[in-house]
Design a protein around this motif. Structure first.
Motif, short mmCIF file in Angstrom:
data_model
loop_
_atom_site.label_atom_id
_atom_site.label_comp_id
_atom_site.label_asym_id
_atom_site.label_seq_id
_atom_site.Cartn_x
_atom_site.Cartn_y
_atom_site.Cartn_z
N TYR A 88 0.82 -1.21 0.00
CA TYR A 88 0.00 0.00 0.00
C TYR A 88 0.86 1.26 0.00
O TYR A 88 0.79 2.07 -0.91
N GLU A 89 1.71 1.44 1.01
CA GLU A 89 2.54 2.64 1.11
C GLU A 89 4.02 2.32 0.86
O GLU A 89 4.89 3.06 1.32
N TYR A 90 4.30 1.25 0.17
CA TYR A 90 5.67 0.79 -0.02
C TYR A 90 6.33 0.53 1.34
O TYR A 90 7.45 0.94 1.63
N GLU A 91 5.59 -0.19 2.18
CA GLU A 91 6.01 -0.46 3.54
C GLU A 91 6.75 -1.80 3.65
O GLU A 91 6.66 -2.64 2.77
N ASN A 92 7.45 -1.97 4.75
CA ASN A 92 8.12 -3.23 5.06
C ASN A 92 7.12 -4.15 5.75
O ASN A 92 6.83 -3.99 6.93
N MET A 93 6.59 -5.10 5.01
CA MET A 93 5.53 -5.96 5.54
C MET A 93 5.99 -6.80 6.72
O MET A 93 5.19 -7.15 7.59
N SER A 94 7.26 -7.12 6.78
CA SER A 94 7.75 -7.99 7.86
C SER A 94 7.72 -7.30 9.22
O SER A 94 7.85 -7.96 10.25
N LEU A 95 7.54 -5.98 9.24
CA LEU A 95 7.49 -5.24 10.50
C LEU A 95 6.08 -5.01 10.99
O LEU A 95 5.88 -4.39 12.04
N LEU A 96 5.10 -5.50 10.24
CA LEU A 96 3.70 -5.25 10.56
C LEU A 96 3.01 -6.50 11.10
O LEU A 96 3.38 -7.62 10.74
N SER A 97 2.01 -6.31 11.92
CA SER A 97 1.21 -7.43 12.41
C SER A 97 0.37 -8.00 11.28
O SER A 97 0.18 -7.36 10.23
N SER A 98 -0.16 -9.19 11.49
CA SER A 98 -1.04 -9.80 10.49
C SER A 98 -2.23 -8.91 10.20
O SER A 98 -2.63 -8.73 9.04
N THR A 99 -2.78 -8.33 11.25
CA THR A 99 -3.95 -7.47 11.08
C THR A 99 -3.61 -6.26 10.23
O THR A 99 -4.35 -5.89 9.30
#
Length: 278
Positions: free
Chosen positions: A98-109
């Motif tokens: 979505y925002e070119y974010e690092n997915m590995s740093l985010l919760s599943s939700t």
């Protein structure tokens, strides 16, 4: 385990999967949130959308090549007319976070929320839900791909563990997605992207010699071609969309096109073929 080349359509010698990452200014914001107030830094990504994309689209049209454009949701929201034009010209629009974010740093939700928003933004811009996924900056989790699958995506291009597409399990239930592997050597951004603040690369010391990069691309493609494999290329219009570098891309596409039996394909087309041939 390494075995042999791909099973390919009759008369084809290798796959050429040309992909475009539309990270735009969100690449720089992902490195430092303060960049949102740095117009000089933002202009790097904006140039890619306003100048690089038109040049790349015209080049692809010249050779009759359809590419897959991995698009963050924010890019689709910010540049909906450009996304629609890309789709209208026959190219595939896939999801790039979505925002070119690092997915590995985010919760599943949080991953699920962002991927849902990205899918909705892409569908609003071009009228189709994305079938392909590529994680943005940083790493991803296996659950990232499971969420992407739940949101309707059937393939991803994220890993570096093969030279051929393969189906991988993305959860304990055994649900699968097609994985289309890639290589850093075939990505323009690590060679050419440069900025002082936020610093990229961190240690500075870029930009690469154009002729050397072209030589790398040609050598890698030749190897994939000779062994009947899948060559995955990544381009970012802010990186190779300048008047000089677009000619670098043109020379490379010309080189690929001169080889007999190259199958230029999109991710969705490769997925449909792989259902019956892997």
């Amino acid at each position: 385990m390494y075995t042999k080349g791909m099973k390919l359509p009759a008369g084809k010698k290798c796959v050429a999967f040309i992909t475009v990452n539309l990270s735009a200014e969100f690449f720089w914001i992902s490195l430092d949130k303060k960049a949102i107030n740095m117009p000089k830094t933002l202009s790097l990504g904006q140039y890619g959308m306003s100048h690089g994309v038109p040049r790349l689209l015209n080049l692809l049209d010249d050779y009759g090549i359809k590419a897959t454009f991995f698009t963050p949701g924010k890019t689709a929201e910010t540049y909906p007319e450009i996304i629609k034009e890309i789709a209208d010209r026959g190219h595939e629009i896939a999801c790039h976070g979505y925002e070119y974010e690092n997915m590995s740093l985010l919760s599943s939700t949080e991953q699920r929320v962002r991927i849902k928003k990205a899918v909705a933004a892409i569908e609003k811009a071009c009228g189709k839900k994305p079938k392909g996924f590529r994680a943005p900056i940083g790493d991803l989790m296996l659950e990232t791909l499971e969420i992407a699958r739940e949101e309707g995506m059937v393939y991803s291009s994220d890993l570096f563990d093969d030279d051929r597409p393969y189906f991988m399990e993305v959860n304990e239930s055994g649900d699968k997605m097609l994985q289309i592997p890639m290589q850093w050597a075939n990505f323009d951004l690590p060679y050419f992207a440069f900025n002082y603040r936020p610093a990229f690369p961190t240690g500075q010391g870029r930009i690469a010699n154009y002729s050397n990069v072209l030589s790398n691309w040609k050598d890698e493609f030749t190897g994939h071609y000779n062994h009947n494999l899948c060559y995955t290329m990544q381009l970012d219009p802010q990186t190779t969309g300048s008047p000089g570098r677009i000619n670098l891309v043109k020379e490379f596409i010309e080189y690929m096109s001169e080889h007999e039996g190259v199958w230029f394909t999109t991710g969705s087309e490769l997925y449909e073929y792989s259902l019956q041939n892997i």
